[in-house]
Design an enzyme around this catalytic site. Structure first.
Site, short mmCIF file in Angstrom:
data_model
loop_
_atom_site.label_atom_id
_atom_site.label_comp_id
_atom_site.label_asym_id
_atom_site.label_seq_id
_atom_site.Cartn_x
_atom_site.Cartn_y
_atom_site.Cartn_z
N CYS A 277 42.84 -19.08 81.53
CA CYS A 277 43.49 -18.14 82.37
C CYS A 277 43.60 -16.68 81.76
O CYS A 277 43.50 -15.78 82.01
CB CYS A 277 44.41 -18.42 83.35
SG CYS A 277 45.89 -18.89 82.56
N HIS B 180 50.74 -19.96 83.94
CA HIS B 180 49.46 -19.16 84.66
C HIS B 180 49.55 -17.77 84.41
O HIS B 180 50.74 -17.32 84.25
CB HIS B 180 49.40 -19.58 86.14
CG HIS B 180 48.25 -19.15 86.82
ND1 HIS B 180 46.87 -19.31 86.19
CD2 HIS B 180 47.86 -18.60 87.91
CE1 HIS B 180 45.95 -18.87 86.93
NE2 HIS B 180 46.60 -18.29 88.00
N ASP C 55 43.24 -13.43 90.69
CA ASP C 55 43.45 -14.64 89.97
C ASP C 55 42.18 -15.29 89.37
O ASP C 55 41.20 -15.47 90.19
CB ASP C 55 43.99 -15.77 91.19
CG ASP C 55 44.66 -16.87 90.79
OD1 ASP C 55 44.35 -17.33 89.53
OD2 ASP C 55 45.56 -17.33 91.46
#
Length: 573
Positions: free
Chosen positions: A360, A491, A512
């Site tokens: 991520c 995250h 996201d």
């Protein structure tokens, strides 16, 4: 009828008389201790001793009186005196017994005449024996020698002084040695000393001290035994504690190693390979499950190898044009929104088979970089640059570390990212942007600033960031600000805008990397519905992590400023 000549008892027959003599007179025979007379009853024997042996009987009684006096005056000499008396008495009795043997019961006469005759003869013989003994040795000398043997002048047990009689010795001890007795003399008034341990009364302080010392020695001996036992108990307890500590440390080390290995796997530091290995492994799984044709596998593998070779992302996870679609939506719909601010154009990148679960940070960097590449203000520092693939981004961060940026972060990751699945966060993104001469800074929101663990100040900061430019009062504002890198535990995401609703609440618009392309492409439709924006909108109540970090881009660094950050070697805070 037959009558016993000894006691006068009558019996009916001769066998009865023999039985009488055997039972009454043979087993209970009375013998004179001084001569051989026997066969008489007890009263006759007493008369015989009083008349025939008067001198010997008086001597025996004198011995008894002397012994009684000796026992009262001196306890220390009692044993010797008794022994001497016993020896003398023994010698006298033995002498009498040896010279006068017993008379056999069978020789006793059977009539009264013979009995009285024998008794007279015994008396005569006893007198003759005494006269012969007196002739052999003077009786007074014998008495004197025996008395001297049994009785001696009393001697003081304390000083050794000899007195004539026991009464004088008793007075001497009471007057001269009263301080050594348990009871003080009546003539001397002396203090008494009580033993504090047993209550014994002493008349002398030194005696009391010696007495107490004995108590202390006994106590010390007992305490010594207790100390030995206590020492053994302590040693055993220490050994048990050491064993328990060893087991505890071993268990803690095992758990720590397990947690460390878990973290290594979580952050991609378990030496299980990097982006390339994971991509191939996951595609093989898809082929085995029948969800990917073998030909598709080989085609994707070839594309991946080409992308890795040139270091540029293949664009298979990219979705472009979303910011423009949002602008159109807010212009024509969203009646509940009072105002909205949007960043410059941003491409959305999502995770692939090669970086799923750990990529991520890299994908959010690609989003931020895509916006900077579309902004003319950053052409000078990013000229000729394309969106790099994840292994290339890892290589670029390692190069920044080699230039001296963020040495602490480099140390934590062992100065190596390529070939691993190591996570990156706000600090690594900051380091990479700074090495590219992009001016940015990190802002920490390390604790909650609202009810229920919310962060309203984070929303206010982002609103100020996007609304700082003078844009008038349009409903939709397309700013020149790049998107914001947003990091929290586990995250990271990218903030591309913020809404101010008619009820004055704020709502972030967030890209996201976990959202796939098919969902993001729904936003590109002309008739986009409000439900399609649900995956982008995050209200204050949706962000409740304990801490947040953001990386905000502010412009371009000059070469001198880059050198300054390079020399600082400090992790931004």
């Amino acid at each position: 009828m037959l009558s016993c000549d000894i006691c006068g008892e009558t019996v009916t027959s001769e066998p009865d008389m023999k039985a009488h003599l055997l039972i009454v007179h043979m087993e209970n025979e009375v013998i004179c201790p001084f001569c051989k007379l026997s066969g008489v009853n007890y009263d006759e024997m007493c008369f015989h001793i009083e008349t025939a042996h008067f001198e010997q009987n008086e001597l025996e009684r004198s011995f008894e009186r002397i012994n009684t006096i000796q026992i009262r005056t001196s306890d220390n000499r009692k044993d010797n005196t008794l022994q001497c008396r016993m020896e003398v008495n023994s010698s006298v009795h033995s002498a009498c017994a040896s010279n006068h043997p017993k008379t056999s019961p069978q020789s006793l006469p059977s009539d009264d005449t013979l009995k009285h005759k024998a008794y007279s003869e015994n008396l005569t013989e006893s007198r003759k024996f005494l006269k012969s003994r007196e002739k052999e040795c003077d009786l007074s000398k014998i008495k004197g020698s025996i008395y001297e043997t049994v009785y001696s002048p009393p001697e003081c047990p304390f000083c050794g002084r000899i007195e004539d009689c026991s009464q004088d010795m008793e007075n001497h001890v009471k007057t001269k040695h009263a301080n050594l007795l348990d009871t003080p003399s009546e003539d001397h008034d002396q203090p008494l000393y009580d033993c504090p341990m047993c209550g014994l009364i002493c008349t002398n302080y030194h005696i009391l001290q010696e007495h107490v010392d004995l108590h202390l020695e006994e106590s010390n001996f007992g305490q010594g035994i207790n100390r030995v036992q206590c020492s053994r108990d302590l040693e055993l307890a220490h050994q048990l504690q050491q064993e328990e500590d060893r087991k505890r440390r071993s268990e803690e080390a095992r758990q720590e190693m397990g947690e460390f290995q878990k973290l290594q796997r979580q952050y991609g530091l378990d030496n299980s390979g990097g982006y390339k290995q994971q991509q191939l492994r996951n595609m093989e799984i898809e082929v085995n499950r029948g969800r990917m044709h073998p030909s598709e596998f080989h085609r994707r593998k070839a594309d991946m190898m080409e992308s890795l070779a040139i270091g540029i992302d293949d664009g298979k996870t990219k979705t472009s044009g979303i910011i423009e679609a949002l602008y159109r939506y807010y212009q024509n719909a969203a009646t509940d929104v009072r105002r909205v601010w949007l960043s410059t154009g941003v491409d959305h990148f999502h995770s692939s088979f090669g970086d799923k679960g750990w990529g991520c940070g890299y994908r959010n960097f690609q989003m931020l970089l895509s916006s900077l590449l579309q902004n003319d203000a950053y052409d000078d520092c990013l000229k000729g640059m394309s969106i790099p693939c994840i292994p290339k981004i890892q290589s670029m961060i390692e190069d920044a570390w080699k230039e001296g940026f963020d040495p602490q972060g480099a140390s934590q990751l062992n100065n190596r990212l390529q070939g691993t699945k190591a996570w990156i966060g706000a600090c690594e993104v900051y380091t990479l942007l700074t090495s590219l001469r992009v001016k940015c800074h990190i802002v920490d929101f390390h604790k909650s600033t609202g009810p229920l663990g919310t962060h309203p100040r984070l929303f206010e900061w982002i609103l100020n960031y996007y609304s700082s430019e003078r844009e008038g009062n349009p409903k939709v504002v397309c700013t020149s600000k790049p998107p914001i890198y947003l990091q929290h535990q586990g995250h990271s995401r990218t903030v591309v805008g913020i809404e101010e609703r008619k009820n004055r609440t704020l709502c972030l618009l967030i890209f996201d990397p976990g959202c796939p392309s098919r969902e993001m492409q729904k936003l590109l439709k002309q008739d986009t519905e409000a439900s399609n924006l649900k995956q982008l909108r995050k209200f204050v109540g949706n962000l409740k992590h304990k801490q947040y970090q953001i990386v905000a881009v502010e412009g371009v660094l000059s070469s001198e400023e880059k050198i300054h950050f390079q020399d600082a070697h400090l992790r931004p805070s």
